[in-house]
Scaffold this active site. Sequence first.
Site, PDB file in Angstrom:
ATOM      1  N   ARG A 129      30.903  28.635  35.019  1.00  0.00           N
ATOM      2  CA  ARG A 129      31.890  27.998  35.892  1.00  0.00           C
ATOM      3  C   ARG A 129      31.632  28.385  37.350  1.00  0.00           C
ATOM      4  NH1 ARG A 129      37.250  30.183  33.348  1.00  0.00           N
ATOM      5  NH2 ARG A 129      35.992  32.066  33.614  1.00  0.00           N
ATOM      6  N   ASP A 177      36.140  33.038  39.537  1.00  0.00           N
ATOM      7  CA  ASP A 177      36.959  33.253  40.729  1.00  0.00           C
ATOM      8  C   ASP A 177      36.160  33.658  41.959  1.00  0.00           C
ATOM      9  OD1 ASP A 177      39.349  32.664  39.370  1.00  0.00           O
ATOM     10  OD2 ASP A 177      39.318  34.658  38.466  1.00  0.00           O
ATOM     11  N   HIS A 201      33.886  40.790  33.719  1.00  0.00           N
ATOM     12  CA  HIS A 201      34.588  39.941  32.748  1.00  0.00           C
ATOM     13  C   HIS A 201      34.747  40.724  31.451  1.00  0.00           C
ATOM     14  CE1 HIS A 201      35.651  36.391  30.355  1.00  0.00           C
ATOM     15  NE2 HIS A 201      35.929  35.819  31.525  1.00  0.00           N
ATOM     16  N   SER A 203      46.578  34.608  29.660  1.00  0.00           N
ATOM     17  CA  SER A 203      47.537  33.501  29.759  1.00  0.00           C
ATOM     18  C   SER A 203      47.580  32.665  28.483  1.00  0.00           C
ATOM     19  CB  SER A 203      47.245  32.632  30.987  1.00  0.00           C
ATOM     20  OG  SER A 203      45.881  32.397  31.133  1.00  0.00           O
ATOM     21  N   HIS A 210      43.525  38.654  36.644  1.00  0.00           N
ATOM     22  CA  HIS A 210      43.338  37.372  35.938  1.00  0.00           C
ATOM     23  C   HIS A 210      43.273  36.269  37.013  1.00  0.00           C
ATOM     24  CE1 HIS A 210      43.327  34.586  32.676  1.00  0.00           C
ATOM     25  NE2 HIS A 210      44.585  34.640  32.283  1.00  0.00           N
TER      26      HIS A 210
HETATM   27  N1  COA Z   1      34.694  45.954  40.454  1.00  0.00           N
HETATM   28  C1  COA Z   1      34.835  47.286  40.255  1.00  0.00           C
HETATM   29  N2  COA Z   1      35.002  47.866  39.057  1.00  0.00           N
HETATM   30  C2  COA Z   1      34.986  47.059  37.984  1.00  0.00           C
HETATM   31  C3  COA Z   1      34.807  45.669  38.101  1.00  0.00           C
HETATM   32  C4  COA Z   1      34.672  45.121  39.391  1.00  0.00           C
HETATM   33  N3  COA Z   1      34.545  43.807  39.602  1.00  0.00           N
HETATM   34  N4  COA Z   1      34.829  45.136  36.856  1.00  0.00           N
HETATM   35  C5  COA Z   1      35.049  46.151  35.995  1.00  0.00           C
HETATM   36  N5  COA Z   1      35.138  47.313  36.681  1.00  0.00           N
HETATM   37  C6  COA Z   1      35.457  48.642  36.152  1.00  0.00           C
HETATM   38  C7  COA Z   1      36.826  48.575  35.446  1.00  0.00           C
HETATM   39  O1  COA Z   1      37.886  48.668  36.413  1.00  0.00           O
HETATM   40  C8  COA Z   1      36.736  49.750  34.528  1.00  0.00           C
HETATM   41  O2  COA Z   1      36.968  50.935  35.297  1.00  0.00           O
HETATM   42  P1  COA Z   1      37.838  52.161  34.699  1.00  0.00           P
HETATM   43  O3  COA Z   1      37.001  52.675  33.567  1.00  0.00           O
HETATM   44  O4  COA Z   1      37.951  53.087  35.854  1.00  0.00           O
HETATM   45  O5  COA Z   1      39.133  51.586  34.243  1.00  0.00           O
HETATM   46  C9  COA Z   1      35.256  49.742  34.120  1.00  0.00           C
HETATM   47  O6  COA Z   1      34.562  48.996  35.131  1.00  0.00           O
HETATM   48  C10 COA Z   1      35.007  49.089  32.775  1.00  0.00           C
HETATM   49  O7  COA Z   1      35.613  47.786  32.791  1.00  0.00           O
HETATM   50  P2  COA Z   1      34.997  46.605  31.897  1.00  0.00           P
HETATM   51  O8  COA Z   1      35.092  47.005  30.472  1.00  0.00           O
HETATM   52  O9  COA Z   1      33.676  46.193  32.419  1.00  0.00           O
HETATM   53  O10 COA Z   1      35.988  45.402  32.229  1.00  0.00           O
HETATM   54  P3  COA Z   1      37.398  45.088  31.582  1.00  0.00           P
HETATM   55  O11 COA Z   1      37.182  44.274  30.355  1.00  0.00           O
HETATM   56  O12 COA Z   1      38.226  46.312  31.472  1.00  0.00           O
HETATM   57  O13 COA Z   1      38.063  44.181  32.710  1.00  0.00           O
HETATM   58  C11 COA Z   1      38.090  42.525  34.385  1.00  0.00           C
HETATM   59  C12 COA Z   1      37.596  42.900  32.976  1.00  0.00           C
HETATM   60  C13 COA Z   1      37.789  41.059  34.612  1.00  0.00           C
HETATM   61  C14 COA Z   1      39.610  42.736  34.484  1.00  0.00           C
HETATM   62  C15 COA Z   1      37.334  43.413  35.420  1.00  0.00           C
HETATM   63  O14 COA Z   1      35.954  43.117  35.377  1.00  0.00           O
HETATM   64  C16 COA Z   1      37.860  43.229  36.823  1.00  0.00           C
HETATM   65  O15 COA Z   1      38.832  43.908  37.201  1.00  0.00           O
HETATM   66  N6  COA Z   1      37.232  42.320  37.640  1.00  0.00           N
HETATM   67  C17 COA Z   1      37.723  42.026  38.974  1.00  0.00           C
HETATM   68  C18 COA Z   1      38.909  41.099  38.896  1.00  0.00           C
HETATM   69  C19 COA Z   1      38.508  39.701  38.483  1.00  0.00           C
HETATM   70  O16 COA Z   1      37.565  39.141  38.995  1.00  0.00           O
HETATM   71  N7  COA Z   1      39.263  39.122  37.554  1.00  0.00           N
HETATM   72  C20 COA Z   1      39.028  37.740  37.104  1.00  0.00           C
HETATM   73  C21 COA Z   1      38.475  37.739  35.735  1.00  0.00           C
HETATM   74  S1  COA Z   1      38.013  36.104  35.216  1.00  0.00           S
END
Ligand code: COA
Length: 370
Positions: free
Chosen positions: A316, A362, A307, A230, A260
């Site tokens: 947080r 979150d 994250h 964002s 997000h």
């Molecule tokens: N549950 C399950 N799988 C997860 C995960 C979670 N909470 N967090 C990361 N992973 C998975 C990713 O989907 C990715 O899988 P893929 O290789 O099949 O695509 C793998 O782990 C590597 O991801 P990573 O590098 O650790 O994270 P990212 O930087 O790509 O994404 C987020 C970061 C925040 C989008 C991710 O952790 C997520 O989707 N979290 C849940 C949603 C969330 O809480 N969002 C708010 C963020 S403040």
Amino acid sequence: LRVTGVQTCALPICETKIGEINVNMVYGGMRGMKAMVWETSVLDPVEGIRFQGYSIPELQGGVLPTAKEGGEPLPEALFWLLVTGEIPSDAETKQLSQQWAGAADLPAHVVQMLDNFPSHLHPMAQFAAAINALNSESIFAAEYAKGTHKSKYWEHTFEDSMNLIAKLPSVAAKIYNNLYRDGAGLGVIDPNADWSKNFTDMIGYNDEQFTELMRLYLTIHSDHEGGNVSAHTSHLVGSTLADPYLSFAAAMDGLAGPLHGLANQEVLVWLTQLRKDLGGKNVSDKELHDFIWNTLKSGRVVPGYGHAVLRKTDPRYTCQREFALKHLPDDDMFKLVAQIYKLVPDILLAQGKAKNPWPNVDAHSGDRKS
Ligand code: COA
């Protein structure tokens, strides 16, 4: 207010190379690339966020002005700190509260538009649409059309930004009241109340503890370095000289994605489903363990965990947990969130995909008092 901010840097150190970029990094969406200078906050992977050098516990520990003795920091005080680099006095904070209260009203066409939206239109879509429509109020757009000099852009942008911040609680409250309070009016904005107090009044909460939680909530969400979707989006759109209303509306569209900002709604949906499936309040660790694995095996993420930058529990998350431990330790939903915290990191580590198995903001902000 003195506004900090440099566009370029003439110091020799600014010529220093800061890294090398390969094709994989570009495919990875800028992971590992240093590509940003962000003056207002720094996100350390292990320690979490610091605002102008201050950690959240420091800000909670009396650095910033509060509404009541020993209470939570006021988000307007944090805003002052962010844009000036200095801690405001109580009087300066009060002046900012009054300025925002004085500009909180919404133009009739925005109210009418929100009243006409169907209740199945997601609140974030309504929010972004209303902010776009506030572009009718843009001083920057009006001055630009008149041919204002480049050197004045920042002044008009700043004025728009202040007015926008002032109006955001009214927009949010209008949407909330339309969806959950049968269209209740916003009432009269109290010119002497702080930003959070006016917001909680507008949505019909007169519990002081809830207002304190909102002060903390708005403070910790105010800035999170510039690399998140964002913040990055608002800068990208703003670089076209789209005014702050249009730029911020675009940012809100990015925030509305489930990976997000929508993650906190996802957490609430997930917890509600969990309680429904597992039948009630007292869920065993074994049942929870299986539920979490089922989420992963069905190809979904555990919302509120992981994250892109952080590699430890988000401070947080921690400050909200501490607020709950202090004020509502026996709340069933809080207890469930705490139980999940004990289980999810090991499960994500065992799955071996997420680089960060710890909770983000979150995982707690999606909790609600049961
Ligand atoms: N549950 C399950 N799988 C997860 C995960 C979670 N909470 N967090 C990361 N992973 C998975 C990713 O989907 C990715 O899988 P893929 O290789 O099949 O695509 C793998 O782990 C590597 O991801 P990573 O590098 O650790 O994270 P990212 O930087 O790509 O994404 C987020 C970061 C925040 C989008 C991710 O952790 C997520 O989707 N979290 C849940 C949603 C969330 O809480 N969002 C708010 C963020 S403040």
